[in-house]
Motif scaffolding. Structure first.
Motif, PDB file in Angstrom:
ATOM      1  N   ASP A  84       0.836  -1.188   0.000  1.00  0.00           N
ATOM      2  CA  ASP A  84       0.000   0.000   0.000  1.00  0.00           C
ATOM      3  C   ASP A  84       0.875   1.244   0.000  1.00  0.00           C
ATOM      4  OD1 ASP A  84      -2.214   1.585   0.020  1.00  0.00           O
ATOM      5  OD2 ASP A  84      -2.730   1.229   2.118  1.00  0.00           O
ATOM      6  N   LEU A 127      -4.209   1.544  -2.174  1.00  0.00           N
ATOM      7  CA  LEU A 127      -4.976   0.330  -1.901  1.00  0.00           C
ATOM      8  C   LEU A 127      -6.445   0.654  -1.628  1.00  0.00           C
ATOM      9  CD1 LEU A 127      -5.080  -2.711  -1.546  1.00  0.00           C
ATOM     10  CD2 LEU A 127      -4.411  -2.380   0.846  1.00  0.00           C
ATOM     11  N   GLU A 128      -6.704   1.681  -0.851  1.00  0.00           N
ATOM     12  CA  GLU A 128      -8.084   2.092  -0.587  1.00  0.00           C
ATOM     13  C   GLU A 128      -8.782   2.499  -1.883  1.00  0.00           C
ATOM     14  OE1 GLU A 128      -8.137   5.163   2.378  1.00  0.00           O
ATOM     15  OE2 GLU A 128      -7.224   3.880   3.884  1.00  0.00           O
ATOM     16  N   THR A 154      -9.526  -0.630  -4.014  1.00  0.00           N
ATOM     17  CA  THR A 154     -10.647  -1.365  -3.421  1.00  0.00           C
ATOM     18  C   THR A 154     -11.964  -0.669  -3.720  1.00  0.00           C
ATOM     19  OG1 THR A 154      -9.220  -2.209  -1.670  1.00  0.00           O
ATOM     20  CG2 THR A 154     -11.591  -2.273  -1.262  1.00  0.00           C
ATOM     21  N   PHE A 155     -11.992   0.641  -3.578  1.00  0.00           N
ATOM     22  CA  PHE A 155     -13.205   1.399  -3.880  1.00  0.00           C
ATOM     23  C   PHE A 155     -13.582   1.237  -5.355  1.00  0.00           C
ATOM     24  CE2 PHE A 155     -15.599   5.117  -5.147  1.00  0.00           C
ATOM     25  CZ  PHE A 155     -16.525   5.255  -4.121  1.00  0.00           C
ATOM     26  N   LEU A 194     -12.934  -1.194  -7.324  1.00  0.00           N
ATOM     27  CA  LEU A 194     -13.367  -2.567  -7.607  1.00  0.00           C
ATOM     28  C   LEU A 194     -14.703  -2.929  -6.970  1.00  0.00           C
ATOM     29  CD1 LEU A 194     -10.018  -4.517  -7.236  1.00  0.00           C
ATOM     30  CD2 LEU A 194     -11.430  -4.385  -9.293  1.00  0.00           C
ATOM     31  N   LYS A 195     -14.928  -2.471  -5.743  1.00  0.00           N
ATOM     32  CA  LYS A 195     -16.071  -2.961  -4.980  1.00  0.00           C
ATOM     33  C   LYS A 195     -17.194  -1.958  -4.755  1.00  0.00           C
ATOM     34  CE  LYS A 195     -13.360  -6.413  -2.605  1.00  0.00           C
ATOM     35  NZ  LYS A 195     -13.039  -7.064  -1.357  1.00  0.00           N
ATOM     36  N   GLU A 196     -16.901  -0.681  -4.859  1.00  0.00           N
ATOM     37  CA  GLU A 196     -17.903   0.323  -4.505  1.00  0.00           C
ATOM     38  C   GLU A 196     -18.197   1.324  -5.620  1.00  0.00           C
ATOM     39  OE1 GLU A 196     -17.502   1.890  -0.422  1.00  0.00           O
ATOM     40  OE2 GLU A 196     -15.699   0.630  -0.329  1.00  0.00           O
ATOM     41  N   ARG A 241      -7.991   2.016 -12.170  1.00  0.00           N
ATOM     42  CA  ARG A 241      -7.504   0.771 -11.571  1.00  0.00           C
ATOM     43  C   ARG A 241      -6.149   0.380 -12.157  1.00  0.00           C
ATOM     44  NH1 ARG A 241     -13.142  -1.142 -11.800  1.00  0.00           N
ATOM     45  NH2 ARG A 241     -12.642  -2.265 -13.697  1.00  0.00           N
ATOM     46  N   CYS A 276      -3.534   2.456 -10.553  1.00  0.00           N
ATOM     47  CA  CYS A 276      -3.266   1.934  -9.208  1.00  0.00           C
ATOM     48  C   CYS A 276      -2.364   0.708  -9.289  1.00  0.00           C
ATOM     49  CB  CYS A 276      -4.571   1.579  -8.492  1.00  0.00           C
ATOM     50  SG  CYS A 276      -5.545   3.003  -7.965  1.00  0.00           S
TER      51      CYS A 276
END
Length: 80
Positions: free
Chosen positions: A2, A25-26, A29-30, A32-34, A47, A50
């Motif tokens: 991270d 990393l946050e 994740t956001f 990908l998932k949110e 992405r 990142c």
């Protein structure tokens, strides 16, 4: 690994509901998932940036900038 940013990105998810993203990393994740429904192309690009940060090809601030631009492009209210 991270990578924390020099400054977080604050996103308004709903009126009065905020999320603070402070690392690559946050952000990944956001993304990908949110990520909100709609055009995914800008999220795919962010992405990738990142991922390139994780592998050392890009700097952490590149990921921050890509994430910020993706959020703005998706119509999310952001505060740098």
């Amino acid at each position: 690994m991270d990578v924390h940013w020099s400054a977080p990105v604050r996103i308004e998810l709903a009126p009065g509901q905020y999320r603070i993203i402070s690392s690559t990393l946050e952000a990944a994740t956001f993304l990908l998932k949110e990520w909100p429904d709609g055009d995914e192309s800008i999220a795919v690009w962010a992405r990738r940036v990142c991922q390139e940060t994780f592998t050392g090809v890009r700097a952490a601030e590149d990921a921050r900038s890509a994430f910020f631009l993706a959020c703005r492009n998706a119509g999310l209210r952001t505060m740098p």
